[in-house]
Scaffold this active site. Structure first.
Site, mmCIF file in Angstrom:
data_model
loop_
_atom_site.group_PDB
_atom_site.id
_atom_site.type_symbol
_atom_site.label_atom_id
_atom_site.label_comp_id
_atom_site.label_asym_id
_atom_site.label_seq_id
_atom_site.Cartn_x
_atom_site.Cartn_y
_atom_site.Cartn_z
ATOM 1 N N ASP A 1 0.841 -1.195 0.000
ATOM 2 C CA ASP A 1 0.000 0.000 0.000
ATOM 3 C C ASP A 1 0.881 1.252 0.000
ATOM 4 O OD1 ASP A 1 -2.307 -1.502 0.080
ATOM 5 O OD2 ASP A 1 -2.823 -1.027 2.154
ATOM 6 N N ARG B 1 -1.463 -0.743 -8.511
ATOM 7 C CA ARG B 1 -2.798 -0.228 -8.162
ATOM 8 C C ARG B 1 -2.754 1.305 -8.165
ATOM 9 N NH1 ARG B 1 -4.012 -1.077 -2.270
ATOM 10 N NH2 ARG B 1 -4.235 -3.261 -2.821
HETATM 11 C C1 LIG Z 1 -8.809 -1.082 -3.390
HETATM 12 C C2 LIG Z 1 -8.367 0.239 -2.831
HETATM 13 C C3 LIG Z 1 -7.118 0.322 -2.228
HETATM 14 C C4 LIG Z 1 -6.671 1.559 -1.736
HETATM 15 N N1 LIG Z 1 -5.387 1.663 -1.284
HETATM 16 C C5 LIG Z 1 -4.912 2.888 -0.956
HETATM 17 C C6 LIG Z 1 -3.549 3.088 -0.643
HETATM 18 O O1 LIG Z 1 -2.722 2.142 -0.635
HETATM 19 N N2 LIG Z 1 -3.124 4.351 -0.345
HETATM 20 C C7 LIG Z 1 -3.981 5.431 -0.352
HETATM 21 O O2 LIG Z 1 -3.539 6.563 -0.109
HETATM 22 N N3 LIG Z 1 -5.279 5.255 -0.643
HETATM 23 C C8 LIG Z 1 -5.767 4.032 -0.937
HETATM 24 N N4 LIG Z 1 -7.092 3.883 -1.249
HETATM 25 C C9 LIG Z 1 -8.046 5.001 -0.998
HETATM 26 C C10 LIG Z 1 -8.101 5.984 -2.153
HETATM 27 O O3 LIG Z 1 -6.920 6.745 -2.195
HETATM 28 C C11 LIG Z 1 -9.304 6.942 -2.022
HETATM 29 O O4 LIG Z 1 -9.185 7.675 -0.835
HETATM 30 C C12 LIG Z 1 -10.660 6.243 -2.011
HETATM 31 O O5 LIG Z 1 -10.686 5.190 -2.912
HETATM 32 C C13 LIG Z 1 -11.771 7.234 -2.410
HETATM 33 O O6 LIG Z 1 -11.559 7.681 -3.720
HETATM 34 P P1 LIG Z 1 -12.457 7.205 -4.981
HETATM 35 O O7 LIG Z 1 -11.525 6.936 -6.116
HETATM 36 O O8 LIG Z 1 -13.347 6.113 -4.603
HETATM 37 O O9 LIG Z 1 -13.239 8.511 -5.415
HETATM 38 P P2 LIG Z 1 -14.183 9.491 -4.619
HETATM 39 O O10 LIG Z 1 -14.415 10.631 -5.553
HETATM 40 O O11 LIG Z 1 -13.632 9.806 -3.274
HETATM 41 O O12 LIG Z 1 -15.506 8.662 -4.428
HETATM 42 C C14 LIG Z 1 -16.348 8.308 -5.503
HETATM 43 C C15 LIG Z 1 -17.640 7.743 -4.922
HETATM 44 O O13 LIG Z 1 -17.350 6.534 -4.201
HETATM 45 C C16 LIG Z 1 -18.083 6.467 -2.986
HETATM 46 N N5 LIG Z 1 -17.133 6.522 -1.850
HETATM 47 C C17 LIG Z 1 -15.797 6.769 -1.891
HETATM 48 N N6 LIG Z 1 -15.251 6.679 -0.663
HETATM 49 C C18 LIG Z 1 -16.263 6.392 0.172
HETATM 50 C C19 LIG Z 1 -16.345 6.168 1.578
HETATM 51 N N7 LIG Z 1 -15.255 6.220 2.360
HETATM 52 N N8 LIG Z 1 -17.564 5.882 2.112
HETATM 53 C C20 LIG Z 1 -18.661 5.802 1.354
HETATM 54 N N9 LIG Z 1 -18.656 5.990 -0.004
HETATM 55 C C21 LIG Z 1 -17.466 6.290 -0.572
HETATM 56 C C22 LIG Z 1 -18.998 7.654 -2.984
HETATM 57 O O14 LIG Z 1 -20.202 7.263 -3.591
HETATM 58 C C23 LIG Z 1 -18.268 8.662 -3.857
HETATM 59 O O15 LIG Z 1 -19.119 9.609 -4.439
HETATM 60 C C24 LIG Z 1 -7.544 2.685 -1.773
HETATM 61 C C25 LIG Z 1 -8.786 2.573 -2.376
HETATM 62 C C26 LIG Z 1 -9.191 1.390 -2.915
HETATM 63 C C27 LIG Z 1 -10.533 1.324 -3.593
#
Ligand SMILES: Cc1cc2nc3c(=O)[nH]c(=O)nc-3n(C[C@H](O)[C@H](O)[C@H](O)COP(=O)(O)OP(=O)(O)OC[C@H]3O[C@@H](n4cnc5c(N)ncnc54)[C@H](O)[C@@H]3O)c2cc1C
Length: 308
Positions: free
Chosen positions: A134, A184
Site C-alpha cells: 500500500d 494499483r
Molecule cells: C482497493 C483500494 C485500495 C486503496 N489503497 C490505498 C492506498 O494504498 N493508499 C492510499 O492513499 N489510498 C488508498 N485507497 C483510498 C483511495 O486513495 C481513495 O481515498 C478512495 O478510494 C476514495 O476515492 P475514490 O476513487 O473512490 O473517489 P471518490 O471521488 O472519493 O468517491 C467516488 C464515490 O465513491 C463512494 N465513496 C468513496 N469513498 C467512500 C467512503 N469512504 N464511504 C462511502 N462511499 C465512498 C462515494 O459514492 C463517492 O461519491 C484505496 C482505495 C481502494 C478502492
C-alpha cells in the site's frame, strides 16, 4: 473542508481514545471492517468467491511503535496465509500490507520493514498468491518503492500502489508501467501539503486519467482502485483503446463501499477485487474512510448520539 480535519484527527491519540470508546462507534466501524479475527474473515472470502469476486486482505494496525509490534504484524499475516492454504483459498485472495506496520517508521525502519515483509511475500508465493504494498504518506514512498524493487528481484509479481494526487506519480507510473509489474492506482487518502500534492479534487481526477492512460498503454497489469463511476467508465474505454482483454487489468474497491458495483462489474466479465480490512486496530483505516465521504461522519455522529 471536513476531510483534512478528520485526517488530522486520525493522528491524535486523544481522538483515538474518544472515538474508540464512543457507544455507537462499533456499528459504523462494522460497515468498513470485515471482522476482528481470521475466523471472522474466512466466510467473507468464501462469500466473495461465490459471487465471482476476488479479495485483497489487509490486517489493520499501522500505528506501531516497537519492533515487537512489527514482528507481531508479520506473524498476523503469516497466520492468515497459513489459514488460506489450509482452506485452499490462496487463488482467490492476495494480501495488502502497509510497511509502517512492519516497522518502517522505527529506527532502522527501512531494513526492518524489508526483513519483516519478505517472509510474508515468500509465504504468499508458496500458496500461489501475492502481496501488494500500500502507499502511505509521501514521506514513506521512496522507501516503499525501494523495498518493492528489492522484493521484485525474487518475487516479480509483488504489487505496489501509486496515488494520483501526488505530483511525483506521473513519473513513477512511467517507470512502473513495465512488463510483469502490478500497479494499483488510487486517488490518495492522506493529508498532504500543497508542495507535493494537488489540493483540488478535479486536478487529482485529471491526473488519475493521465496516469491510467500510461498504465493501460504500458506493459504491466493495472489495478484500478476507485469507486468513482466516471473513472471506472474511462478505465473501460482506455482498456478497450489499448487493446486489453478484460482479464488484462482489474478493478478494486473497498469492502463496504458500493457493493452492488462490485457485483455489476464482475457480472460484466471484469476481474473485481474487494479490499477487505480486518483486525482490532482499525482507527487509522476507519478515519480515512470517514474523511473520504463527509456523509459518513453525519451517520457516525447520529449513531453515537442515539446510543449514548
Ligand atoms: C482497493 C483500494 C485500495 C486503496 N489503497 C490505498 C492506498 O494504498 N493508499 C492510499 O492513499 N489510498 C488508498 N485507497 C483510498 C483511495 O486513495 C481513495 O481515498 C478512495 O478510494 C476514495 O476515492 P475514490 O476513487 O473512490 O473517489 P471518490 O471521488 O472519493 O468517491 C467516488 C464515490 O465513491 C463512494 N465513496 C468513496 N469513498 C467512500 C467512503 N469512504 N464511504 C462511502 N462511499 C465512498 C462515494 O459514492 C463517492 O461519491 C484505496 C482505495 C481502494 C478502492
Amino acid at each position: 473542508m471536513l476531510g483534512p480535519v478528520i485526517l488530522a484527527a486520525s493522528r491524535s491519540d486523544k481522538m483515538r481514545r474518544f472515538i474508540s470508546a464512543a457507544p455507537g462507534t462499533k456499528q459504523v466501524v462494522d460497515r468498513f471492517i470485515a471482522g476482528e479475527t481470521v475466523d471472522q474473515v474466512v466466510p467473507i472470502i468464501r462469500d466473495a468467491a461465490d459471487k465471482g469476486l476476488e479479495v485483497t486482505l489487509d490486517v489493520v494496525g499501522e500505528d506501531i511503535t516497537t519492533p515487537e509490534q512489527a514482528a507481531a504484524a508479520r506473524d498476523a499475516y503469516l497466520e492468515l496465509i497459513d489459514r488460506l492454504k489450509d482452506l485452499e483459498l490462496g487463488t482467490r485472495a492476495e494480501m495488502s500490507v502497509k510497511l509502517s506496520m512492519f516497522g518502517q517508521s522505527l529506527d532502522g525502519g527501512h531494513e526492518l520493514a524489508l526483513a519483516n515483509v519478505r517472509p510474508v511475500v515468500e509465504a504468499a508465493a508458496a500458496i500461489g498468491t501475492t502481496v501488494t504494498l500500500d502507499a502511505e504518506d509521501h514521506t514513506t514512498l521512496d522507501s516503499m518503492f525501494a523495498i518493492h524493487e528489492e522484493l521484485r528481484k525474487d518475487f516479480p509479481q509483488t504489487g505496489c500502489v501509486i496515488q494520483a494526487y501526488l505530483f511525483r506519480t506521473e513519473e513513477d507510473a512511467r517507470r512502473l508501467a513495465a512488463a510483469g509489474s502490478r500497479v494499483r492506482l488510487v486517488k490518495g487518502a492522506y493529508k498532504e501539503p500543497a508542495s507535493v500534492a494537488y489540493q483540488d479534487k478535479a486536478e487529482t481526477d485529471k491526473a488519475y486519467v493521465r496516469i491510467l492512460r500510461t498504465l493501460m498503454e504500458g506493459e504491466g497489469y493495472p489495478m484500478i482502485g476507485s469507486h468513482d463511476p466516471r473513472l471506472i467508465a474511462i478505465a473501460q474505454e482506455l482498456g478497450r483503446k489499448a487493446g486489453r482483454k478484460l482479464d488484462e487489468y482489474e478493478f478494486q474497491m473497498l469492502y463496504g463501499i458500493r457493493s452492488e458495483e462490485h457485483i455489476r462489474l464482475a457480472a460484466e466479465g471484469h476481474r473485481m477485487r474487494v479490499y477487505t480490512a480486518y483486525g482490532t486496530d482499525w482507527y487509522g483505516y476507519f478515519m480515512r474512510r470517514l474523511a473520504e465521504k463527509p456523509a459518513n461522519l453525519l451517520f457516525f455522529g447520529r449513531s453515537v448520539l442515539t446510543k449514548s
